[in-house]
Design an enzyme around this catalytic site. Structure first.
Site, PDB file in Angstrom:
ATOM      1  N   SER A 140       0.935  -1.241   0.023  1.00 59.16           N
ATOM      2  CA  SER A 140       0.034   0.134   0.012  1.00 59.16           C
ATOM      3  C   SER A 140       0.989   1.323  -0.086  1.00 59.16           C
ATOM      4  O   SER A 140       1.987   1.027   0.385  1.00 59.16           O
ATOM      5  CB  SER A 140      -0.797   0.008   1.189  1.00 59.16           C
ATOM      6  OG  SER A 140      -1.667   1.297   1.474  1.00 59.16           O
ATOM      7  N   TYR A 153      -1.483  -0.434  10.969  1.00 56.49           N
ATOM      8  CA  TYR A 153      -1.565  -0.746   9.510  1.00 56.49           C
ATOM      9  C   TYR A 153      -0.406  -0.330   8.640  1.00 56.49           C
ATOM     10  O   TYR A 153      -0.019  -1.200   8.140  1.00 56.49           O
ATOM     11  CB  TYR A 153      -3.286  -0.298   8.935  1.00 56.49           C
ATOM     12  CG  TYR A 153      -3.066  -0.417   7.594  1.00 56.49           C
ATOM     13  CD1 TYR A 153      -3.409  -1.925   7.150  1.00 56.49           C
ATOM     14  CD2 TYR A 153      -2.910   0.411   6.560  1.00 56.49           C
ATOM     15  CE1 TYR A 153      -3.503  -2.082   5.600  1.00 56.49           C
ATOM     16  CE2 TYR A 153      -3.128   0.325   5.283  1.00 56.49           C
ATOM     17  CZ  TYR A 153      -3.362  -0.973   4.782  1.00 56.49           C
ATOM     18  OH  TYR A 153      -3.490  -1.340   3.641  1.00 56.49           O
TER      19      TYR A 153
END
Length: 240
Positions: A140, A153
């Site tokens: 990501s 995260y």
């Protein structure tokens, strides 16, 4: 009609939704074969119904034995493995104190160990065959820089970027290409109920899972002498 991936055998984690499911469909439509894994194995069968050349396996990526079983299935069914698409992952939005210990442990185990175990099993099979292969890690943009309300995260995604970079240096001389893809927002069920809802306004400017899967396809069909180290991309309407 020949496809771009005729004869290619891919193993995909997180194939019951999002980028994993979309990547499976793209690879199958280009003539490849797929071993698609996820905990929701019946959901995989629903999503791939009508396409030829796939096998669904129940797979909890947190368990190393499940990775060994999935890779063994690919070799038994199709004779080899050419590519691993490590797509399984979960996310939660919120501050550092907003989640329980168990919730954070699940995210750490899924995103980090759940990438390491499949990679280890896939690399072992690729080495035994001795003909190279692809490892594609779906990370990501959060793995390139941290953001508020997703620090843990982001830490898991930084771990994936570090893993991919180290593996590239370790494996590329064996013909194993390790690519880390760092997309921006994707309009999927990701983080639903954990900081995102179906009416979240940002979904309207995010990429689709199919658009990201197209980048997966681009990566594994690149010229054999070319390796993609880190590929970051996001939708036109999404703010940095």
């Amino acid at each position: 009609m020949m496809g771009a991936l005729d004869g290619y055998v891919a193993v995909i984690t997180g194939a019951s939704s999002g980028v994993g499911a979309a990547s499976a469909r793209h690879i199958l439509r280009e003539g490849g074969r797929v071993v698609a894994g996820a905990r929701r194995v019946e959901r995989i069968r629903e999503l791939l119904d009508g396409l030829d050349g796939w096998t669904a396996v129940e797979w909890d990526v947190r368990e190393s034995a499940h990775a060994e079983r999935a890779i063994a299935t690919a070799v038994a069914e199709y004779g080899k493995i050419d590519g691993l698409i490590a797509s399984a992952g979960i996310g939660m939005y919120g501050g550092i104190l907003d989640h329980t210990d168990d919730e954070l442990q699940e995210m750490l185990a899924t995103n980090i160990a759940g990438t390491v175990w499949p990679v280890r099993s896939a690399v072992r099979a690729m080495r035994e065959r001795g003909n190279g292969g692809d490892v594609v890690i779906i990370s990501s943009v959060a793995g390139l820089r941290g953001r508020g309300n997703e620090a843990v995260y982001a830490a898991t995604k930084h771990a994936q970027v570090g893993l991919g970079g180290g593996l590239d240096k370790e494996l590329h001389r064996e013909g194993i290409r390790v690519s880390t893809l760092c997309p921006g927002g994707i309009a999927t069920e990701f983080a639903m109920g954990a900081g995102r809802t179906e009416t979240s306004p940002e979904l309207s400017v995010m990429m689709s899972a199919d658009e990201v899967a197209a980048q997966v396809l681009w990566t594994i069909t690149a010229p054999a002498n070319m390796r993609t180290l880190i590929h970051s991309f996001r939708g036109l309407g999404e703010e940095d």
